[in-house]
Design an enzyme around this catalytic site. Structure first.
Site, mmCIF file in Angstrom:
data_model
loop_
_atom_site.group_PDB
_atom_site.id
_atom_site.type_symbol
_atom_site.label_atom_id
_atom_site.label_comp_id
_atom_site.label_asym_id
_atom_site.label_seq_id
_atom_site.Cartn_x
_atom_site.Cartn_y
_atom_site.Cartn_z
ATOM 1 N N ARG A 102 -9.692 2.767 -13.405
ATOM 2 C CA ARG A 102 -9.132 3.852 -12.586
ATOM 3 C C ARG A 102 -9.931 5.107 -12.914
ATOM 4 O O ARG A 102 -9.940 5.563 -14.059
ATOM 5 C CB ARG A 102 -7.646 4.048 -12.903
ATOM 6 C CG ARG A 102 -7.095 5.313 -12.290
ATOM 7 C CD ARG A 102 -5.603 5.387 -12.294
ATOM 8 N NE ARG A 102 -5.051 4.475 -11.306
ATOM 9 C CZ ARG A 102 -3.789 4.539 -10.859
ATOM 10 N NH1 ARG A 102 -2.963 5.449 -11.315
ATOM 11 N NH2 ARG A 102 -3.356 3.675 -9.955
ATOM 12 N N HIS A 129 -7.817 2.709 -2.917
ATOM 13 C CA HIS A 129 -6.834 2.116 -3.846
ATOM 14 C C HIS A 129 -6.524 0.694 -3.341
ATOM 15 O O HIS A 129 -5.398 0.392 -2.926
ATOM 16 C CB HIS A 129 -5.576 2.986 -3.877
ATOM 17 C CG HIS A 129 -4.645 2.669 -5.006
ATOM 18 N ND1 HIS A 129 -4.973 1.812 -6.041
ATOM 19 C CD2 HIS A 129 -3.371 3.094 -5.263
ATOM 20 C CE1 HIS A 129 -3.951 1.737 -6.872
ATOM 21 N NE2 HIS A 129 -2.972 2.492 -6.427
ATOM 22 N N GLN A 132 -3.479 -1.722 -4.363
ATOM 23 C CA GLN A 132 -2.162 -1.359 -3.830
ATOM 24 C C GLN A 132 -1.908 -2.066 -2.498
ATOM 25 O O GLN A 132 -0.801 -2.500 -2.194
ATOM 26 C CB GLN A 132 -2.091 0.164 -3.644
ATOM 27 C CG GLN A 132 -0.774 0.651 -3.096
ATOM 28 C CD GLN A 132 0.394 0.473 -4.060
ATOM 29 O OE1 GLN A 132 0.295 0.863 -5.222
ATOM 30 N NE2 GLN A 132 1.489 -0.106 -3.598
ATOM 31 N N ASP A 223 2.181 8.736 1.413
ATOM 32 C CA ASP A 223 1.742 8.867 0.021
ATOM 33 C C ASP A 223 1.875 10.346 -0.337
ATOM 34 O O ASP A 223 2.064 11.197 0.551
ATOM 35 C CB ASP A 223 0.277 8.382 -0.098
ATOM 36 C CG ASP A 223 -0.260 8.446 -1.528
ATOM 37 O OD1 ASP A 223 0.548 8.464 -2.480
ATOM 38 O OD2 ASP A 223 -1.497 8.486 -1.691
ATOM 39 N N CYS A 263 3.554 3.701 -1.948
ATOM 40 C CA CYS A 263 2.872 3.141 -3.121
ATOM 41 C C CYS A 263 3.474 3.657 -4.422
ATOM 42 O O CYS A 263 3.324 3.022 -5.456
ATOM 43 C CB CYS A 263 1.372 3.448 -3.056
ATOM 44 S SG CYS A 263 0.972 5.205 -3.179
ATOM 45 N N ARG A 291 2.908 -5.430 -7.129
ATOM 46 C CA ARG A 291 1.642 -5.104 -7.783
ATOM 47 C C ARG A 291 1.317 -6.167 -8.835
ATOM 48 O O ARG A 291 0.193 -6.646 -8.942
ATOM 49 C CB ARG A 291 1.721 -3.715 -8.448
ATOM 50 C CG ARG A 291 1.865 -2.551 -7.469
ATOM 51 C CD ARG A 291 0.567 -2.298 -6.725
ATOM 52 N NE ARG A 291 -0.534 -2.154 -7.655
ATOM 53 C CZ ARG A 291 -0.869 -0.997 -8.248
ATOM 54 N NH1 ARG A 291 -0.206 0.112 -7.978
ATOM 55 N NH2 ARG A 291 -1.887 -0.944 -9.083
HETATM 56 N N1 NVA Z 1 -3.164 9.185 -3.599
HETATM 57 C C1 NVA Z 1 -2.557 9.066 -4.898
HETATM 58 C C2 NVA Z 1 -2.157 7.656 -5.165
HETATM 59 C C3 NVA Z 1 -1.407 7.440 -6.450
HETATM 60 C C4 NVA Z 1 -1.069 6.011 -6.706
HETATM 61 C C5 NVA Z 1 -3.507 9.578 -5.968
HETATM 62 O O1 NVA Z 1 -4.708 9.273 -5.891
HETATM 63 O O2 NVA Z 1 -3.074 10.292 -6.857
HETATM 64 N N1 CP Z 2 0.872 3.164 -7.054
HETATM 65 C C1 CP Z 2 0.208 3.296 -8.218
HETATM 66 O O1 CP Z 2 -0.976 2.966 -8.333
HETATM 67 O O2 CP Z 2 0.966 3.789 -9.226
HETATM 68 P P1 CP Z 2 0.448 4.289 -10.659
HETATM 69 O O3 CP Z 2 -0.337 5.555 -10.424
HETATM 70 O O4 CP Z 2 1.693 4.522 -11.441
HETATM 71 O O5 CP Z 2 -0.412 3.236 -11.265
#
Ligand code: NVA
Ligand code: CP
Length: 310
Positions: A102, A129, A132, A223, A263, A291
């Site tokens: 990540r 992502h 997800q 989101d 998500c 997930r």
């Molecule tokens: N768009 C959000 C998704 C979190 C799972 C982010 O990147 O923070």
């Molecule tokens: N939806 C998702 O990826 O959640 P986290 O940021 O908690 O991993």
């Protein structure tokens, strides 16, 4: 050897195969039948951003598959003190069997994959992502929304939007993307989705009025308006997204039996009202649980591909 960096690199058949495998492993796990598909394997989980779902689902997932997960925070690695990503990739991938990352830019992820000896999974970047979406589609299937669905994504044109666009364009369904002006998805992904839709029969439509997008759709999703790394823009974003909340009035425009997906984490009374999140909580938290199952399918699938490639 295959990596999982974006849905762009996968065929419709492969995406469905991974999700089916996740569903099969879910059934086994519900009977407490934990088959050690990845016995003695290690998954490196490299995080440059926060996470609840991704961390727990991968760590528990690899454990249930007979392996072990290593939580690697960039703050604690030499990476955080400036060791280059390509060196980190060459070291980490000699010691583990698979890596999940990540991070911020997709370029960092691509660089890691280029230097990795083992499959690399995108655990979220600023651009995509994709893991997800495996869980989201599994949830759609479980709720009977996988037959020519019309999906409305309402909110920021971000990594989740881009991933929905790829999923619709690959699997061939209708996606309506509603964003305020100035917060649209990246043009390169709009172009890619358009090309892919020609092959799949899918369609991605763009709106600046959320109500039009939601009208008569089967699935409504959103989101956060403020993704990780955008915290300083919070105030201006909240103003820009005025009218984009998924509340009772917005949801009433969708089909009567439409479902709501998120998500998570959800920011109540910003992108979704408390009332709607709680009304659809069973579905949204099934989505979160999925997930775990979908990613187990992905890890087993990537391992199978690696074995085939020798
Ligand atoms: N768009 C959000 C998704 C979190 C799972 C982010 O990147 O923070
Ligand atoms: N939806 C998702 O990826 O959640 P986290 O940021 O908690 O991993």
């Amino acid at each position: 050897m295959r990596h999982f960096l974006s849905l762009y690199d996968f065929t419709k058949e492969e995406i469905l195969e991974i999700i089916e495998l996740g569903a099969k492993i879910k059934k086994e796990a519900k009977l407490k039948n934990y088959i050690p598909y990845l016995q003695h394997q290690s998954l490196g989980m490299l995080f440059e951003k926060s996470s609840t779902r991704t961390r727990i689902s991968f760590e528990v997932g690899i454990h249930q598959l007979g392996g072990q997960g290593l939580f690697l925070s960039s703050n604690d690695l030499q990476l955080g003190r400036g060791e280059p990503m390509k060196d980190s990739a060459r070291v980490i991938s000699r010691m583990v069997d698979m890596v999940m990352i990540r991070t911020f830019s997709q370029k960092i992820l691509d660089e890691f994959a280029e230097f990795s000896k083992v499959p690399v999974i995108n655990g979220l970047t600023d651009k995509y992502h994709p893991i997800q979406l495996l869980a989201d589609y599994l949830t759609m299937k479980e709720y009977g929304k996988d037959k020519n669905p019309v999906v409305a994504y309402v909110g920021d044109g971000n990594n989740m939007t881009h991933s929905w666009m790829m999923l619709a364009a690959k699997l061939g369904f209708e996606l309506r993307v509603a964003t305020p002006k100035g917060y649209e998805p990246l043009q390169e992904i709009v172009d890619d989705a358009k090309e892919l839709c020609k092959l799949s029969g899918g369609v991605v439509k763009y709106y600046n009025h959320p109500k039009e997008a939601v009208k008569d759709c089967d699935v409504v999703t959103t989101d956060t308006w403020v993704s990780m790394g955008q915290e300083e823009e919070k105030e201006e974003r909240i103003k820009a997204f005025d009218g984009y909340i998924i509340d009772k009035a917005m949801m009433s425009l969708a089909k009567d039996d439409a479902i709501f997906l998120h998500c998570l984490p959800a920011y109540r009374d910003y992108e979704v009202s408390e009332e709607i999140l709680e009304k659809y909580a069973d579905i949204v938290f099934d989505e979160a649980e999925n997930r775990l199952h979908a990613q187990k399918g992905l890890m087993v699938w990537l391992d199978e591909q690696r074995k085939k490639s020798g």
